[in-house]
Design a protein around this motif. Sequence first.
Motif, short mmCIF file in Angstrom:
data_model
loop_
_atom_site.label_atom_id
_atom_site.label_comp_id
_atom_site.label_asym_id
_atom_site.label_seq_id
_atom_site.Cartn_x
_atom_site.Cartn_y
_atom_site.Cartn_z
N GLN A 180 -22.78 -94.83 -27.33
CA GLN A 180 -22.24 -95.23 -28.77
C GLN A 180 -22.51 -93.98 -29.64
O GLN A 180 -21.63 -93.87 -30.55
CB GLN A 180 -22.84 -96.48 -29.06
N THR A 181 -23.94 -93.72 -29.46
CA THR A 181 -24.24 -92.56 -30.51
C THR A 181 -23.25 -91.54 -30.18
O THR A 181 -22.85 -90.79 -31.10
CB THR A 181 -25.71 -92.22 -30.11
N ASN A 239 -17.18 -104.40 -22.90
CA ASN A 239 -17.17 -103.42 -23.96
C ASN A 239 -15.86 -102.61 -24.64
O ASN A 239 -15.52 -102.01 -25.63
CB ASN A 239 -18.26 -102.24 -23.90
N VAL A 240 -14.85 -102.96 -23.39
CA VAL A 240 -13.73 -102.08 -23.57
C VAL A 240 -12.99 -102.37 -24.93
O VAL A 240 -12.17 -101.28 -25.47
CB VAL A 240 -12.65 -102.32 -22.39
N GLY A 241 -12.79 -103.68 -25.35
CA GLY A 241 -12.17 -103.98 -26.61
C GLY A 241 -12.70 -103.07 -27.88
O GLY A 241 -11.82 -102.50 -28.68
N TYR A 269 -9.42 -105.04 -18.62
CA TYR A 269 -9.24 -103.88 -19.56
C TYR A 269 -7.95 -103.56 -20.33
O TYR A 269 -7.81 -102.57 -20.92
CB TYR A 269 -9.20 -102.75 -18.55
N ARG A 270 -7.06 -104.64 -20.48
CA ARG A 270 -6.13 -104.41 -21.47
C ARG A 270 -6.39 -105.04 -23.02
O ARG A 270 -7.12 -105.78 -23.17
CB ARG A 270 -5.00 -105.31 -21.05
N HIS A 271 -5.96 -103.88 -23.81
CA HIS A 271 -6.29 -104.25 -25.24
C HIS A 271 -4.83 -104.14 -25.90
O HIS A 271 -4.18 -102.79 -25.79
CB HIS A 271 -7.25 -103.38 -25.61
N ASP A 272 -4.43 -105.06 -26.78
CA ASP A 272 -2.88 -104.88 -27.46
C ASP A 272 -1.99 -104.45 -26.42
O ASP A 272 -1.23 -103.59 -26.85
CB ASP A 272 -3.24 -103.88 -28.47
N GLY A 273 -2.06 -105.23 -25.15
CA GLY A 273 -0.88 -104.71 -24.37
C GLY A 273 -1.07 -103.38 -23.62
O GLY A 273 -0.17 -103.21 -22.78
N LYS A 274 -2.14 -102.63 -23.97
CA LYS A 274 -2.25 -101.25 -23.19
C LYS A 274 -3.23 -101.29 -22.37
O LYS A 274 -4.28 -101.90 -22.50
CB LYS A 274 -2.25 -100.20 -24.32
N LEU A 275 -3.16 -100.53 -21.23
CA LEU A 275 -4.39 -100.53 -20.28
C LEU A 275 -5.22 -99.32 -20.71
O LEU A 275 -4.95 -98.32 -20.92
CB LEU A 275 -3.97 -100.50 -18.78
N TYR A 276 -6.57 -99.83 -20.95
CA TYR A 276 -7.64 -98.69 -21.47
C TYR A 276 -8.62 -97.94 -20.25
O TYR A 276 -9.39 -97.16 -20.78
CB TYR A 276 -8.26 -99.01 -22.75
N PRO A 331 -15.25 -113.59 -19.07
CA PRO A 331 -14.79 -114.02 -20.40
C PRO A 331 -15.11 -112.51 -21.33
O PRO A 331 -16.49 -112.74 -21.33
CB PRO A 331 -15.33 -115.23 -20.81
N ALA A 332 -14.23 -112.28 -22.17
CA ALA A 332 -14.89 -111.33 -23.10
C ALA A 332 -14.08 -111.09 -24.35
O ALA A 332 -12.82 -111.46 -24.37
CB ALA A 332 -14.94 -109.85 -22.55
#
Lengths: 414, 292
Positions: free
Chosen positions: A78-79, A96-98, A125-132, A370-371
Amino acid sequence: MRFRLPLAGLLGLAVLAAGCGSSGEPAADGKVTISYAIWDKNDQPSAEKIIAAFQQANPAVTVKLEITPWDQYWTKLQTAASGGAAPDVFWMNSLNVGMYAEGGIIAPLDESKAEGLPEAVVDGYRHDGKLYALPHNVSIPALWYDKKIFDAAGVKYPTADWTWDDVKAAAEKLTDPAKKQFGILAPMWDQGGFYNTMIQAGGHVLSPDRKKSGFDDPASIQGLEFWTGLIKDRVAPVAQVYTDTDPIQLFQSGKYGMYYGGVWFASTYWANPEIRERIDVAPLPKGPAREAVILLGLANAVSAKSEHPQESAAFAEFVSSEPAQKILSASGGGALSARPGTQDGWFEAFPSWHLKETYDASMPHGVPYPATLNTAQWQDVQNKLLAEAWAGRRPVADVAKEIAAQMNEILAKE
Amino acid sequence: MLSKREWAWGYLLIAPMALGLAVFYLWPIAQTLYLSFTESGVFGGYTWVGTANFTELLGDEEVLGALGNTLLYAVLVMAGVPLSIVVAALLNVPGLRGLSVYRTLYFLPVVTMPAAVGLTWRYLFNGDFGAINYLLGEVGIDGPYWVGDPDFAIYAIAIVGIWSTIGYNAVLLLAGLQGIPRPYYEAASIDGAGRLRQFFRITLPLLTPTTFFVVVITMINALQVFDLVYLMVDLKGPALSGSRTIVYLFFEKGFVQNQRGLAAAIAVLLLGLILVLTAIQFRLQKKWVHYE
């Protein structure tokens, strides 16, 4: 002259620190170096072999492996990410992916490369419909049992058809207070423990739209009471025991009949010759409502600020490809490869145990871990409050309702 | 009168220290103060929120709990100061054999890495397999889960806290003891005062300036305890509620939950607490500290 020494030392440090920053411009001969950050030292041998295979296919790219222990991994990442210096490719988990996707730290990847990987893991690992991030391994909880204790008590070994009632009945028969022997371990653990039973009882941790907590669902509460009940019935040790000694180690002492652990404990247990032939593994028993197994897989994410986005994405894709997944399995490390059909090498590394049967029986019932965006925040609430229920200080139902209320507040802010 | 040149030399000589102080202490304090009025984004960026962080803290039960734990720990560790005085007095007995061995033994914890100290004690305190409960069992006592039980954890940590400060305090106190002029003792023994009486009538009163310093330093350090909690207590278990200290809460908010503004507010709160408590101590010293 003495005062110059520390100064020179500081300069040296500064140079070193500068060298640690992300890769920089390509060298004159067109070669590029990308960094790959992971946290598990057990995966170092397989990671090195996978890197070697990748470099052989892509001679222009050098991959530098960086291992940071779990305790410091996220703080450090994160740093580094805040300063725009995240590694090119790094391990990511679904908790953490989100946050990293939302923060613009990681770049979306090619969805087609995830084809064939277990959907319950990929979806995390999907966020807003995209795979990250591209999953590369998968963790399945499983029921470890001590055959010696089962034999001594004349109890039949667990099978894939076992239910909660079978677990409770066996735990009672295996408990022997005179020998300080308990039928089962009941640590307060989400991934391998109560998340599974909450869902098996027909409850849920999060609502399907991930906007509401499921802790106040009576079925979820039933799933939590499965564990506190085992402690109350004295067939499992009290909560403080797991605090003082890691349950993974407790189970090896030969005083506990069963343990909801992870199939990935295999490499740890295999390293202990005393228990190799004494223990075995079975799928998680069925709950009153359904079969369910929490699936949590790790994935590789690519930094959005990487100076070599193509090479980095190519490496992440390679790690999840069939050849690399087979290398991962064959090294018999901590992790089970994510891509179906590539696990044989791993099963063969631990021939004494029913790992393949457990894997085959569990995968069809996989439920994503769940995340949400702020998983760490509500899990903190969950752990603090559940600890009181586990210690027997407050009724599970009260605590579960309070968790739900606080969780809903956190989720509403997301 | 100092010449200009001498002033310049003076400033030059304190420059390294002053610069370090400014860069590593004063600037971070200013930054923390500023941050305590902001809310931070996960990957940087701050928005001004006024006193919202402080109002949130005051209504938070966890903050009260942490405050209580921290104060209890501080009181327990300060109760260890008399022990340091006894140790220092024993080490000061004229003609004591093996003096340097004892000094080394008592000072060893001070120079040992806190991580090693915390982990070793964690093993010793283990409820099922620890050496302490084994020894207690030998004399028929069923020892508790020292670091697993919320009711015991802070005491277990305080035991280690006392153990690791005795050496440092004893060295300070020893210096104080050696500063007490011998003629007082000679006069007292001519008047027929025994060893014990000398200790209470001469040593203790004349040691008070050093004792005062030791008490102040011990309190400030105790209020900032973090490493022992982090290393000895299972961070997901029930014991944390009984042993979470202010600095641990700061770490939890700032680095686990990513609420850096809130964490900064906790740090400011702690700074205020230390300032107030230290000011009170300086007020009270008039009542019990004797300067010759």
